[in-house]
Structures are given as C-alpha cells and as structure tokens.
Design a protein around this motif. Structure first.
Motif, PDB file in Angstrom:
ATOM      1  N   THR A 153       1.105  -1.322   0.536  1.00 53.64           N
ATOM      2  CA  THR A 153      -0.558   0.177   0.210  1.00 53.64           C
ATOM      3  C   THR A 153       0.967   1.337  -0.344  1.00 53.64           C
ATOM      4  O   THR A 153       2.171   1.644   0.529  1.00 53.64           O
ATOM      5  N   LEU A 154       0.698   2.010  -1.222  1.00 53.89           N
ATOM      6  CA  LEU A 154       1.239   3.573  -0.983  1.00 53.89           C
ATOM      7  C   LEU A 154       0.216   4.601  -1.039  1.00 53.89           C
ATOM      8  O   LEU A 154      -0.969   4.975  -1.208  1.00 53.89           O
ATOM      9  N   ILE A 155       0.263   5.146   0.375  1.00 51.44           N
ATOM     10  CA  ILE A 155      -0.281   6.999   0.274  1.00 51.44           C
ATOM     11  C   ILE A 155       0.735   7.830   0.546  1.00 51.44           C
ATOM     12  O   ILE A 155       1.941   8.220   0.266  1.00 51.44           O
ATOM     13  N   LEU A 156       0.360   8.700  -1.048  1.00 46.82           N
ATOM     14  CA  LEU A 156       0.881  10.272  -1.186  1.00 46.82           C
ATOM     15  C   LEU A 156      -0.409  11.002  -0.888  1.00 46.82           C
ATOM     16  O   LEU A 156      -1.506  11.042  -0.932  1.00 46.82           O
ATOM     17  N   PRO A 157       0.326  11.709  -0.130  1.00 43.61           N
ATOM     18  CA  PRO A 157      -0.473  13.076   0.100  1.00 43.61           C
ATOM     19  C   PRO A 157      -0.678  13.863  -1.474  1.00 43.61           C
ATOM     20  O   PRO A 157      -0.151  13.664  -1.903  1.00 43.61           O
ATOM     21  N   ALA A 158      -1.733  14.390  -0.754  1.00 44.45           N
ATOM     22  CA  ALA A 158      -2.989  15.213  -2.493  1.00 44.45           C
ATOM     23  C   ALA A 158      -1.606  15.873  -2.721  1.00 44.45           C
ATOM     24  O   ALA A 158      -1.129  16.788  -2.120  1.00 44.45           O
ATOM     25  N   GLY A 159      -1.670  15.917  -3.732  1.00 45.19           N
ATOM     26  CA  GLY A 159      -0.879  17.012  -4.936  1.00 45.19           C
ATOM     27  C   GLY A 159       0.261  16.384  -5.051  1.00 45.19           C
ATOM     28  O   GLY A 159       1.052  17.493  -6.186  1.00 45.19           O
ATOM     29  N   MET A 160       0.965  15.336  -5.132  1.00 46.22           N
ATOM     30  CA  MET A 160       2.256  14.775  -5.280  1.00 46.22           C
ATOM     31  C   MET A 160       2.298  13.898  -6.025  1.00 46.22           C
ATOM     32  O   MET A 160       0.765  13.455  -6.678  1.00 46.22           O
ATOM     33  N   GLU A 161       2.450  13.664  -6.983  1.00 47.94           N
ATOM     34  CA  GLU A 161       3.172  12.653  -7.958  1.00 47.94           C
ATOM     35  C   GLU A 161       4.332  11.872  -7.861  1.00 47.94           C
ATOM     36  O   GLU A 161       4.891  12.149  -7.451  1.00 47.94           O
ATOM     37  N   ILE A 162       4.486  10.392  -8.441  1.00 50.32           N
ATOM     38  CA  ILE A 162       5.938   9.516  -9.019  1.00 50.32           C
ATOM     39  C   ILE A 162       5.313   9.401 -10.231  1.00 50.32           C
ATOM     40  O   ILE A 162       4.887   9.815 -10.864  1.00 50.32           O
ATOM     41  N   ASP A 163       6.529   9.119 -10.452  1.00 48.88           N
ATOM     42  CA  ASP A 163       6.814   9.018 -11.935  1.00 48.88           C
ATOM     43  C   ASP A 163       8.724   8.469 -11.751  1.00 48.88           C
ATOM     44  O   ASP A 163       9.462   8.676 -11.812  1.00 48.88           O
ATOM     45  N   PHE A 164       7.759   7.305 -12.741  1.00 45.85           N
ATOM     46  CA  PHE A 164       8.955   5.999 -12.594  1.00 45.85           C
ATOM     47  C   PHE A 164      10.315   6.444 -14.118  1.00 45.85           C
ATOM     48  O   PHE A 164      11.181   6.726 -13.909  1.00 45.85           O
ATOM     49  N   GLY A 165       9.075   7.497 -14.963  1.00 46.74           N
ATOM     50  CA  GLY A 165      10.709   7.647 -15.707  1.00 46.74           C
ATOM     51  C   GLY A 165      12.058   7.317 -16.649  1.00 46.74           C
ATOM     52  O   GLY A 165      11.659   5.658 -16.749  1.00 46.74           O
ATOM     53  N   GLY A 166      12.863   7.501 -16.104  1.00 49.05           N
ATOM     54  CA  GLY A 166      14.246   6.461 -16.886  1.00 49.05           C
ATOM     55  C   GLY A 166      13.814   4.782 -15.863  1.00 49.05           C
ATOM     56  O   GLY A 166      14.193   4.296 -16.598  1.00 49.05           O
ATOM     57  N   ILE A 167      13.758   5.212 -14.846  1.00 49.67           N
ATOM     58  CA  ILE A 167      13.621   3.395 -14.270  1.00 49.67           C
ATOM     59  C   ILE A 167      12.791   2.375 -15.049  1.00 49.67           C
ATOM     60  O   ILE A 167      13.308   1.758 -14.916  1.00 49.67           O
ATOM     61  N   GLY A 168      11.461   3.373 -15.478  1.00 49.08           N
ATOM     62  CA  GLY A 168      10.577   2.569 -16.128  1.00 49.08           C
ATOM     63  C   GLY A 168      11.141   1.815 -17.254  1.00 49.08           C
ATOM     64  O   GLY A 168      11.727   0.658 -17.891  1.00 49.08           O
ATOM     65  N   LYS A 169      11.648   3.182 -18.293  1.00 50.54           N
ATOM     66  CA  LYS A 169      12.746   2.362 -19.538  1.00 50.54           C
ATOM     67  C   LYS A 169      13.835   1.213 -19.777  1.00 50.54           C
ATOM     68  O   LYS A 169      13.989   0.413 -20.257  1.00 50.54           O
ATOM     69  N   GLU A 170      14.326   1.470 -18.315  1.00 50.47           N
ATOM     70  CA  GLU A 170      15.704   1.162 -17.971  1.00 50.47           C
ATOM     71  C   GLU A 170      15.465  -0.546 -17.870  1.00 50.47           C
ATOM     72  O   GLU A 170      15.677  -1.530 -17.582  1.00 50.47           O
ATOM     73  N   TYR A 171      13.978  -0.350 -16.500  1.00 50.62           N
ATOM     74  CA  TYR A 171      13.214  -1.720 -16.420  1.00 50.62           C
ATOM     75  C   TYR A 171      12.947  -2.058 -17.310  1.00 50.62           C
ATOM     76  O   TYR A 171      12.883  -3.792 -17.513  1.00 50.62           O
ATOM     77  N   ALA A 172      12.584  -1.590 -18.265  1.00 44.21           N
ATOM     78  CA  ALA A 172      11.895  -2.409 -19.616  1.00 44.21           C
ATOM     79  C   ALA A 172      12.694  -2.953 -20.654  1.00 44.21           C
ATOM     80  O   ALA A 172      12.393  -3.753 -20.986  1.00 44.21           O
ATOM     81  N   VAL A 173      14.202  -2.239 -20.405  1.00 45.57           N
ATOM     82  CA  VAL A 173      14.494  -3.491 -21.643  1.00 45.57           C
ATOM     83  C   VAL A 173      15.523  -4.563 -20.458  1.00 45.57           C
ATOM     84  O   VAL A 173      15.663  -5.437 -21.647  1.00 45.57           O
ATOM     85  N   ASP A 174      15.632  -4.252 -19.152  1.00 47.44           N
ATOM     86  CA  ASP A 174      16.425  -5.417 -18.640  1.00 47.44           C
ATOM     87  C   ASP A 174      15.096  -6.672 -18.805  1.00 47.44           C
ATOM     88  O   ASP A 174      15.715  -7.928 -19.362  1.00 47.44           O
ATOM     89  N   ARG A 175      14.255  -6.371 -18.810  1.00 41.15           N
ATOM     90  CA  ARG A 175      12.744  -6.945 -18.920  1.00 41.15           C
ATOM     91  C   ARG A 175      12.440  -7.954 -20.335  1.00 41.15           C
ATOM     92  O   ARG A 175      12.651  -8.954 -19.732  1.00 41.15           O
ATOM     93  N   ALA A 176      13.399  -7.043 -21.845  1.00 39.31           N
ATOM     94  CA  ALA A 176      12.767  -7.651 -22.586  1.00 39.31           C
ATOM     95  C   ALA A 176      14.150  -8.672 -22.707  1.00 39.31           C
ATOM     96  O   ALA A 176      13.567  -9.486 -23.342  1.00 39.31           O
ATOM     97  N   ALA A 177      15.570  -8.399 -22.078  1.00 40.29           N
ATOM     98  CA  ALA A 177      16.466  -8.772 -22.286  1.00 40.29           C
ATOM     99  C   ALA A 177      16.145 -10.241 -22.031  1.00 40.29           C
ATOM    100  O   ALA A 177      16.371 -11.306 -22.016  1.00 40.29           O
ATOM    101  N   THR A 178      15.456  -9.661 -20.471  1.00 41.33           N
ATOM    102  CA  THR A 178      15.634 -11.600 -19.994  1.00 41.33           C
ATOM    103  C   THR A 178      14.562 -12.703 -20.776  1.00 41.33           C
ATOM    104  O   THR A 178      14.557 -13.544 -20.450  1.00 41.33           O
ATOM    105  N   LEU A 179      13.222 -11.779 -21.134  1.00 42.25           N
ATOM    106  CA  LEU A 179      12.279 -12.918 -22.190  1.00 42.25           C
ATOM    107  C   LEU A 179      13.431 -13.387 -22.957  1.00 42.25           C
ATOM    108  O   LEU A 179      13.642 -14.687 -23.759  1.00 42.25           O
ATOM    109  N   ILE A 180      13.829 -12.395 -23.656  1.00 41.23           N
ATOM    110  CA  ILE A 180      14.541 -13.071 -25.272  1.00 41.23           C
ATOM    111  C   ILE A 180      15.993 -14.415 -24.731  1.00 41.23           C
ATOM    112  O   ILE A 180      15.887 -15.471 -25.366  1.00 41.23           O
ATOM    113  N   ARG A 181      16.413 -13.907 -23.722  1.00 42.08           N
ATOM    114  CA  ARG A 181      17.597 -15.077 -23.260  1.00 42.08           C
ATOM    115  C   ARG A 181      16.763 -16.233 -22.621  1.00 42.08           C
ATOM    116  O   ARG A 181      17.217 -17.104 -22.416  1.00 42.08           O
ATOM    117  N   ASP A 182      15.476 -16.438 -21.621  1.00 43.23           N
ATOM    118  CA  ASP A 182      14.703 -17.478 -21.966  1.00 43.23           C
ATOM    119  C   ASP A 182      14.753 -18.067 -23.407  1.00 43.23           C
ATOM    120  O   ASP A 182      13.947 -19.943 -22.918  1.00 43.23           O
TER     121      ASP A 182
END
Length: 307
Positions: A153-182
């Motif tokens: 569970t995550l609670i953010l105060p009203a008005g705040m946001e999260i943005d995975f930004g570069g984390i999301g893209k870099e995670y996508a690269v590693d995830r795709a690489a893992t699936l391809i290796r498999d």
C-alpha cells in the motif's frame, strides 16, 4: 538478403520493421516516446522475427502500465488518489522498493516524486527559466519522505505524484533482455532510446560496439565508441534537454531539494554495469552529485565515461 522485412503488426507508431545488416538482424519499433531496437546475431529469420515481437510486446506492456502520460494505469491511480491509500501489484511494489532504496542511499537526491517540477521547467533549448515562486509551488509537492509506503500500500499526500521516468525504461530494457535470453541462445542487444542491455559476444567472440553521441553535436558526431559483451549501458546528460540562462547551460536533471538544475553537473555520464537499470541509476546519481560525479562513480567500481 537485404531490404526491410515487415512483421505482421498493426499499422501504428509501434509497428515493427526487421532488416538484415551484415551478419545480424536489426529490428525497430517505437515505444516509450522513442526509437527502440533489437540486434540479434543470427542467420535465422524466424528466430529474429520472434525475438523482435517479444521485445516489442514487453516494451509496450511496461509503457502501458507505468507511463505517467496514460490515464488507465497504476501510476495514474496513484497520482490521482488525492491522499487515499492505493494497493499495488507485486511488479509495481518492486519498482517502488527500488526507488525507495535509491532515495535512501542517495541522501534524497534520487526522488521519483520530483517529476512535478516539470510543471515549472520546460527544457526546450531556449533561455526561459521559471520564476522563483513557480519553482517553490512545485517544490512543495516533492519529497519521497512524505509518502507512506508499506508493501503493498502506498499513500501519497494530495498534490504529489510519482514518475518512474528513466527507471521504467531501463527496467523495460532488462525485462525484454530476460525474456529474450529465455527463448534463445543467440547474442543480442536490446536498445530502447539509447539505454541498452547486451548479451553476447557476437560470432567470432567479438563485442558489440556502441557509439555515444557528442553532447556538443547532438546527432552529428560520435564522441566515444564503447565495446560491451554483456551487461547494461545507460547515459544521462543535457544533450537534448536544456535551457541557457545567464550564459550557463542548465541540464534537465533537477535537484529535488532546490527545484533547480544541478549546479556543475557533467554534460554527459555513460555507465556500463550489470544491468541497464543499475547503469541508469548510477549515471543519474552521478549527475545529481554535480562536480562530485567522478568520485562517486570511481567508488562504485564500474566502467564509465564523463564529458
């Protein structure tokens, strides 16, 4: 064999294309607002087409799930919860745990809530900077320490946001690489907008060669050629997103404590590490340290270049 080999795919911006380039195949598609590539060292057309489809599907899945630009995903639910608790799935919890760890070990410099500062800053290459009160208003909604995170569970105060930004893209690269290796033993490189994961060597025990753009001549010249056999590579810097203010070039990486671009940050930081996510995190953390970037990376024991 030469010329494009188009995969059966919807005719949209993310449709893929596969071409033969010497001794390997290069597949291309668009995702996460940028060009994506898969290089596969194989002579098997069917295998190359199948692996390209795997990379494309995973990239689009992660984009749909974690992009802050979409209105029907978990990030949108978190950012529009108005202070109410949001229960997340295991994959989202994994990224939140990672972000929380990065925030802690960086002393608060790495902060996934700092994305709201985009409302104040427009890094379009001009000379306009926001007024101090505009920065202060945005900064009032920054600070991971204000969030309450206890898996699931995550609670953010009203008005705040999260943005995975570069984390999301870099995670996508590693995830795709893992699936391809498999799915295959063929050497390959997953490259999503310059963030990449290599798995090889290529035939003849050759490494993959990666050209890094000169930030002073974006798209016009290569500054470095880095050879990589296995692992991730990521770059952070101001080559494409910046403003010029009082004769100074200010890059888009913002200090979440001040709301302003990091003073004395390198023009570019290139890191090679075990995974793309690790490389991207270290390159961003180095930029956030400004003049201390080199000392920080030397202490991590990874391969890097600084401009």
């Amino acid at each position: 064999m030469s010329g494009p080999i188009r995969n059966p795919a919807p005719r949209d911006a993310s449709a893929s294309e596969l071409v033969r380039a010497g001794d390997h195949f290069v597949g291309r598609f668009t995702a996460m607002a940028g060009p994506c590539e898969l290089l596969v060292d194989t002579d098997d057309l069917g295998l190359a087409r199948s692996l390209l489809r795997t990379a494309r599907i995973e990239a689009l899945r992660i984009e749909r799930k974690f992009s802050r630009y979409l209105t029907d995903n978990i990030v949108h639910r978190i950012n529009h919860a108005g202070g109410r608790p949001v229960r997340v799935d295991a994959e989202t919890a994994h990224l939140l745990d990672y972000a929380a760890t990065c925030h802690e070990i960086s002393g608060g410099l790495f902060d996934i809530t700092s994305g709201v500062l985009r409302h104040a800053w427009k890094f379009e290459g001009g000379d306009r900077v926001p007024a101090p009160d505009v920065v202060a208003e945005a900064l009032a909604h920054v600070g991971w320490h204000r969030a309450t995170w206890a898996d699931p569970t995550l609670i953010l105060p009203a008005g705040m946001e999260i943005d995975f930004g570069g984390i999301g893209k870099e995670y996508a690269v590693d995830r795709a690489a893992t699936l391809i290796r498999d799915r295959s033993e063929a050497p390959f490189v997953v490259n999503f907008g310059g963030d990449l994961h290599a798995w090889g060597p290529r035939r003849g025990e050759r490494p993959w060669g990666v050209g890094v753009d000169d930030p002073a001549r974006t798209g016009e010249g290569t500054l470095y050629r880095i050879e990589i056999t296995r692992g991730g590579l990521a770059t952070s810097g101001d080559a494409r997103r910046f403003v010029t203010w009082q004769g100074r070039r200010l890059g888009h990486i913002l200090d979440p404590r001040t709301g302003w671009p990091v003073d004395g940050a390198p023009r570019a930081v290139i890191v090679v590490a075990g995974t793309c996510l690790e490389a991207g995190t270290l390159s961003t953390m180095a930029c956030l340290r400004g003049p201390g970037a080199r000392a920080f990376l030397e202490a991590q024991g990874v391969q890097f270049r600084i401009v």
